[in-house]
Motif scaffolding. Sequence first.
Motif, PDB file in Angstrom:
ATOM      1  N   ALA A   1      -2.690   2.026  11.174  1.00 44.75           N
ATOM      2  CA  ALA A   1      -1.491   1.840  10.189  1.00 44.75           C
ATOM      3  C   ALA A   1      -0.438   2.862  10.459  1.00 44.75           C
ATOM      4  CB  ALA A   1      -1.793   3.815   9.059  1.00 44.75           C
ATOM      5  N   ASP A   2      -0.491   4.190  11.405  1.00 45.52           N
ATOM      6  CA  ASP A   2       1.067   4.307  12.909  1.00 45.52           C
ATOM      7  C   ASP A   2       1.154   2.666  12.856  1.00 45.52           C
ATOM      8  OD1 ASP A   2       0.969   6.729  11.858  1.00 45.52           O
ATOM      9  OD2 ASP A   2       0.380   7.907  13.545  1.00 45.52           O
ATOM     10  N   ILE A   3       0.840   1.908  13.809  1.00 45.86           N
ATOM     11  CA  ILE A   3       1.201   0.627  14.304  1.00 45.86           C
ATOM     12  C   ILE A   3       1.859   0.265  13.287  1.00 45.86           C
ATOM     13  CG2 ILE A   3       0.301  -1.326  15.546  1.00 45.86           C
ATOM     14  CD1 ILE A   3      -2.097   0.738  16.693  1.00 45.86           C
ATOM     15  N   LEU A   4       0.794  -0.407  12.450  1.00 46.39           N
ATOM     16  CA  LEU A   4       1.556  -1.091  11.113  1.00 46.39           C
ATOM     17  C   LEU A   4       3.077  -0.517  10.647  1.00 46.39           C
ATOM     18  CD1 LEU A   4      -1.415  -1.627   9.154  1.00 46.39           C
ATOM     19  CD2 LEU A   4      -0.108  -3.484  10.121  1.00 46.39           C
ATOM     20  N   ASP A   5       3.411   0.504  10.574  1.00 53.96           N
ATOM     21  CA  ASP A   5       4.139   1.841  10.177  1.00 53.96           C
ATOM     22  C   ASP A   5       5.125   1.834  10.993  1.00 53.96           C
ATOM     23  OD1 ASP A   5       6.231   2.930   8.571  1.00 53.96           O
ATOM     24  OD2 ASP A   5       5.052   4.961   8.661  1.00 53.96           O
ATOM     25  N   LYS A   6       4.749   1.815  12.917  1.00 54.23           N
ATOM     26  CA  LYS A   6       6.255   2.414  13.826  1.00 54.23           C
ATOM     27  C   LYS A   6       6.489   1.336  14.339  1.00 54.23           C
ATOM     28  CE  LYS A   6       5.697   7.048  12.642  1.00 54.23           C
ATOM     29  NZ  LYS A   6       4.421   8.015  13.069  1.00 54.23           N
ATOM     30  N   CYS A   7       5.484   0.080  14.703  1.00 56.81           N
ATOM     31  CA  CYS A   7       5.491  -0.765  16.168  1.00 56.81           C
ATOM     32  C   CYS A   7       6.040  -1.588  15.355  1.00 56.81           C
ATOM     33  CB  CYS A   7       4.007  -0.989  16.319  1.00 56.81           C
ATOM     34  SG  CYS A   7       4.161  -2.286  17.915  1.00 56.81           S
TER      35      CYS A   7
ATOM     36  N   LYS B   1     -15.184   1.980  10.751  1.00 55.85           N
ATOM     37  CA  LYS B   1     -14.344   2.991  10.210  1.00 55.85           C
ATOM     38  C   LYS B   1     -13.668   2.784   9.989  1.00 55.85           C
ATOM     39  CE  LYS B   1     -17.853   6.428  11.335  1.00 55.85           C
ATOM     40  NZ  LYS B   1     -18.953   5.729  12.356  1.00 55.85           N
ATOM     41  N   ALA B   2     -13.205   1.900  10.403  1.00 56.89           N
ATOM     42  CA  ALA B   2     -11.347   0.834  10.596  1.00 56.89           C
ATOM     43  C   ALA B   2     -10.504   0.240   9.469  1.00 56.89           C
ATOM     44  CB  ALA B   2     -10.863  -0.133  12.262  1.00 56.89           C
ATOM     45  N   ARG B   3     -10.114   0.811   8.995  1.00 59.33           N
ATOM     46  CA  ARG B   3      -9.016   0.347   7.694  1.00 59.33           C
ATOM     47  C   ARG B   3      -9.077  -0.896   7.739  1.00 59.33           C
ATOM     48  NH1 ARG B   3      -5.637   3.938   5.228  1.00 59.33           N
ATOM     49  NH2 ARG B   3      -5.610   2.964   3.152  1.00 59.33           N
ATOM     50  N   PHE B   4      -7.506  -1.144   8.849  1.00 62.34           N
ATOM     51  CA  PHE B   4      -7.131  -2.786   9.450  1.00 62.34           C
ATOM     52  C   PHE B   4      -7.210  -3.149  10.170  1.00 62.34           C
ATOM     53  CE2 PHE B   4      -4.621   0.598   7.377  1.00 62.34           C
ATOM     54  CZ  PHE B   4      -4.416   0.309   6.081  1.00 62.34           C
TER      55      PHE B   4
ATOM     56  N   LEU C   1      -8.967   1.286   0.434  1.00 63.96           N
ATOM     57  CA  LEU C   1      -8.322   0.436   0.412  1.00 63.96           C
ATOM     58  C   LEU C   1      -7.799  -0.299   2.011  1.00 63.96           C
ATOM     59  CD1 LEU C   1      -7.404  -2.482  -1.576  1.00 63.96           C
ATOM     60  CD2 LEU C   1      -5.210  -1.785  -1.509  1.00 63.96           C
ATOM     61  N   GLY C   2      -8.815  -1.311   2.247  1.00 65.87           N
ATOM     62  CA  GLY C   2      -8.429  -2.241   3.992  1.00 65.87           C
ATOM     63  C   GLY C   2      -7.787  -3.276   3.579  1.00 65.87           C
ATOM     64  N   LEU C   3      -7.733  -4.148   5.111  1.00 66.92           N
ATOM     65  CA  LEU C   3      -7.289  -4.918   5.173  1.00 66.92           C
ATOM     66  C   LEU C   3      -7.777  -5.704   6.458  1.00 66.92           C
ATOM     67  CD1 LEU C   3      -5.284  -7.592   4.093  1.00 66.92           C
ATOM     68  CD2 LEU C   3      -3.696  -6.778   5.841  1.00 66.92           C
ATOM     69  N   ARG C   4      -8.485  -6.674   6.129  1.00 66.85           N
ATOM     70  CA  ARG C   4      -8.577  -7.995   6.795  1.00 66.85           C
ATOM     71  C   ARG C   4      -8.126  -9.158   7.278  1.00 66.85           C
ATOM     72  NH1 ARG C   4     -14.958  -6.521   5.875  1.00 66.85           N
ATOM     73  NH2 ARG C   4     -15.810  -8.391   4.348  1.00 66.85           N
ATOM     74  N   SER C   5      -8.232  -9.850   8.249  1.00 64.64           N
ATOM     75  CA  SER C   5      -8.043 -11.108   8.187  1.00 64.64           C
ATOM     76  C   SER C   5      -8.632 -12.010   9.323  1.00 64.64           C
ATOM     77  CB  SER C   5      -6.247 -11.313   8.629  1.00 64.64           C
ATOM     78  OG  SER C   5      -6.018 -10.614  10.184  1.00 64.64           O
ATOM     79  N   GLY C   6      -8.817 -13.558   9.719  1.00 67.77           N
ATOM     80  CA  GLY C   6      -9.291 -14.170  10.677  1.00 67.77           C
ATOM     81  C   GLY C   6      -8.038 -15.193  11.663  1.00 67.77           C
TER      82      GLY C   6
ATOM     83  N   ILE D   1       0.184  -1.293   0.089  1.00 73.52           N
ATOM     84  CA  ILE D   1      -0.204   0.093  -0.364  1.00 73.52           C
ATOM     85  C   ILE D   1       0.945   1.074   0.245  1.00 73.52           C
ATOM     86  CG2 ILE D   1      -1.586   1.262   1.444  1.00 73.52           C
ATOM     87  CD1 ILE D   1      -3.033  -1.050   1.853  1.00 73.52           C
ATOM     88  N   ILE D   2       1.910   1.071   1.043  1.00 73.97           N
ATOM     89  CA  ILE D   2       3.328   2.186   0.882  1.00 73.97           C
ATOM     90  C   ILE D   2       3.363   2.640  -0.285  1.00 73.97           C
ATOM     91  CG2 ILE D   2       4.604   3.603   2.083  1.00 73.97           C
ATOM     92  CD1 ILE D   2       2.682   3.741   3.685  1.00 73.97           C
TER      93      ILE D   2
END
Length: 203
Positions: free
Chosen positions: A190-196, A118-121, A15-20, A5-6
């Motif tokens: 998004a910040d968690i995905l990017d920086k955590c 409203k959550a994208r991921f 565009l979003g993403l979800r998983s089970g 995405i980046i």
Amino acid sequence: MYKLIIDNSLKDSNLGLRSGVTYGSQILRSNLGNDFVRDFTVTGETVNLAARLEHISIHELKLHNKMYFQNTIDRFSEISRLVSVCKDEHKLNPETFEVIQQFTLYQNIRSNLEKLDKARFDIRFNQAFYLKIKDHFKKKGFPVLNPEMSEIHGYEEYEVNNFKLKFYFLYYNPKGFSSFERIRILPIEADILDKCDIHSIIS
């Protein structure tokens, strides 16, 4: 997926993403097909639930939770006319108190689901897998921040590497299952995905 995405300048898109993700014992591993075309797969209730969690929409979850709490919803108007829910709670009979608590929880879960819409991921878990995460967090020194109110608020919150993580719970009755399952949804900013530093959490 987030890197894609980046790299493709899609961070500001919808565009979003979800998983089970699920954990359990009812899993069958097998090879399907014939000598020419063969595929390895896993089946069973635990696998089926993971697939359903991935695909189910927030709107469907709202309907499932309304069904789960329907008895409490129906009885609340009758009870609220008879008692004050703001004072003297210790004087209420256990059944009345239970209806009031359940109705409050239903309101909070409905509000939480509106936020999650409203959550994208997000990642969806069954309760068994979440308990494994919770135990891992405890061993890593990440306690639940809201233990007293989590059952009323409808989520358990942690602070991990300066990021707040909320594991929302709700109720879902998957097609083919005999009863409602408590499931969890973890929205990921998004910040968690990017920086955590995920590796420091799971190691």
